[in-house]
Design a protein around this motif. Structure first.
Motif, short mmCIF file in Angstrom:
data_model
loop_
_atom_site.label_atom_id
_atom_site.label_comp_id
_atom_site.label_asym_id
_atom_site.label_seq_id
_atom_site.Cartn_x
_atom_site.Cartn_y
_atom_site.Cartn_z
N CYS A 131 35.43 15.27 -10.92
CA CYS A 131 36.27 14.08 -11.15
C CYS A 131 37.25 14.35 -12.28
O CYS A 131 36.88 14.90 -13.32
CB CYS A 131 35.39 12.88 -11.48
SG CYS A 131 36.34 11.36 -11.79
N HIS A 181 38.58 12.26 -14.19
CA HIS A 181 38.45 11.31 -15.30
C HIS A 181 37.58 11.86 -16.41
O HIS A 181 38.02 11.98 -17.54
CB HIS A 181 37.91 9.96 -14.81
CG HIS A 181 37.59 9.02 -15.92
ND1 HIS A 181 36.31 8.65 -16.21
CD2 HIS A 181 38.37 8.40 -16.81
CE1 HIS A 181 36.32 7.83 -17.25
NE2 HIS A 181 37.57 7.66 -17.63
N SER A 227 35.63 5.92 -10.16
CA SER A 227 36.88 6.42 -9.58
C SER A 227 36.67 6.74 -8.10
O SER A 227 35.59 7.15 -7.68
CB SER A 227 37.35 7.68 -10.30
OG SER A 227 37.75 7.37 -11.62
N PHE A 266 38.89 8.58 -4.66
CA PHE A 266 40.01 9.44 -4.30
C PHE A 266 40.15 9.49 -2.78
O PHE A 266 39.15 9.49 -2.07
CB PHE A 266 39.78 10.86 -4.83
CG PHE A 266 39.52 10.92 -6.31
CD1 PHE A 266 40.56 11.10 -7.21
CD2 PHE A 266 38.23 10.79 -6.82
CE1 PHE A 266 40.33 11.15 -8.58
CE2 PHE A 266 37.98 10.85 -8.19
CZ PHE A 266 39.03 11.02 -9.07
N VAL A 282 44.42 9.32 -6.26
CA VAL A 282 43.57 8.27 -6.83
C VAL A 282 43.76 6.98 -6.05
O VAL A 282 44.87 6.49 -5.90
CB VAL A 282 43.91 8.03 -8.33
CG1 VAL A 282 43.08 6.89 -8.90
CG2 VAL A 282 43.71 9.30 -9.14
N GLY A 310 40.95 3.71 -10.14
CA GLY A 310 40.66 4.34 -11.42
C GLY A 310 39.28 4.04 -11.92
O GLY A 310 38.53 3.37 -11.25
N ALA A 323 40.22 7.16 -13.16
CA ALA A 323 40.94 8.44 -13.06
C ALA A 323 42.42 8.15 -12.82
O ALA A 323 42.78 7.19 -12.14
CB ALA A 323 40.38 9.27 -11.92
N THR A 324 43.28 9.00 -13.38
CA THR A 324 44.72 8.85 -13.19
C THR A 324 45.32 10.06 -12.48
O THR A 324 46.47 10.00 -12.05
CB THR A 324 45.44 8.64 -14.54
OG1 THR A 324 45.17 9.76 -15.39
CG2 THR A 324 44.99 7.35 -15.21
N PRO A 345 44.93 13.09 -9.39
CA PRO A 345 44.24 13.35 -8.12
C PRO A 345 43.25 14.51 -8.25
O PRO A 345 43.34 15.31 -9.17
CB PRO A 345 45.38 13.72 -7.17
CG PRO A 345 46.46 14.23 -8.04
CD PRO A 345 46.35 13.47 -9.34
#
Length: 153
Positions: free
Chosen positions: A98, A100, A120, A122, A129, A132, A134-135, A137
């Motif tokens: 991940c 993040h 998160s 995906f 993403v 979130g 996570a920002t 991919p």
């Protein structure tokens, strides 16, 4: 009251505060690194059903096409890769780490690769993403599909 009796309570309070602080820090670090919901930091043993064949990295057979469900995928935690099949006969691969907090993703379902550490999600199609925190991919990984065999690289 003697001098040693006056300093004993202060030393005792300091020891209690130090121990409590260390315990709190340990608990906070453990919570960030793994959760009981299937998430684990990058260097933890797999709990997601990765391959047990030690020869699956570096271009060896990773899995067969029949093991990757259409509209879903499979996580190979030991190899730190997730293979997906967004539509019939189309296979993609992404890092299983991940972006993040570095946990190994925990599941694939409903069109997303999911991380249990902080929630998160995906896309199984391109690793982007979907939800979130996570920002970034999931990075794409190179795989080769030959017949019904999927190899890394």
């Amino acid at each position: 009251m003697t001098e040693s009796q006056e300093t004993e309570p202060a030393l005792c309070r300091r020891a209690v505060v130090a121990v409590a602080g260390a315990a709190g820090l340990t608990a906070a670090l453990a919570a960030c690194g793994a959760s009981g919901e299937g998430g684990q930091p990058e260097d933890s043993p797999s709990r997601t059903g990765g391959s047990s064949d030690p020869g699956t990295t570096g271009g060896g057979a990773l899995t067969s096409t029949g093991d990757i469900p259409e509209g879903g995928g499979k996580i190979f935690a030991d190899e730190k890769i997730v293979v997906t099949q967004p539509s019939a006969g189309e296979f993609r691969a992404f890092s299983a780490v991940c972006t993040h907090a570095g946990c190994i993703v925990s599941s694939v379902g409903d069109g997303t690769v999911n991380c249990a550490c902080h929630g998160s999600r995906f896309s199984i199609d391109n690793g982007s993403v979907e939800h979130g925190p996570a920002t970034k991919p999931l990075p794409a990984e190179k795989i080769t599909v030959k017949g019904d065999s999927i190899t890394r690289g």
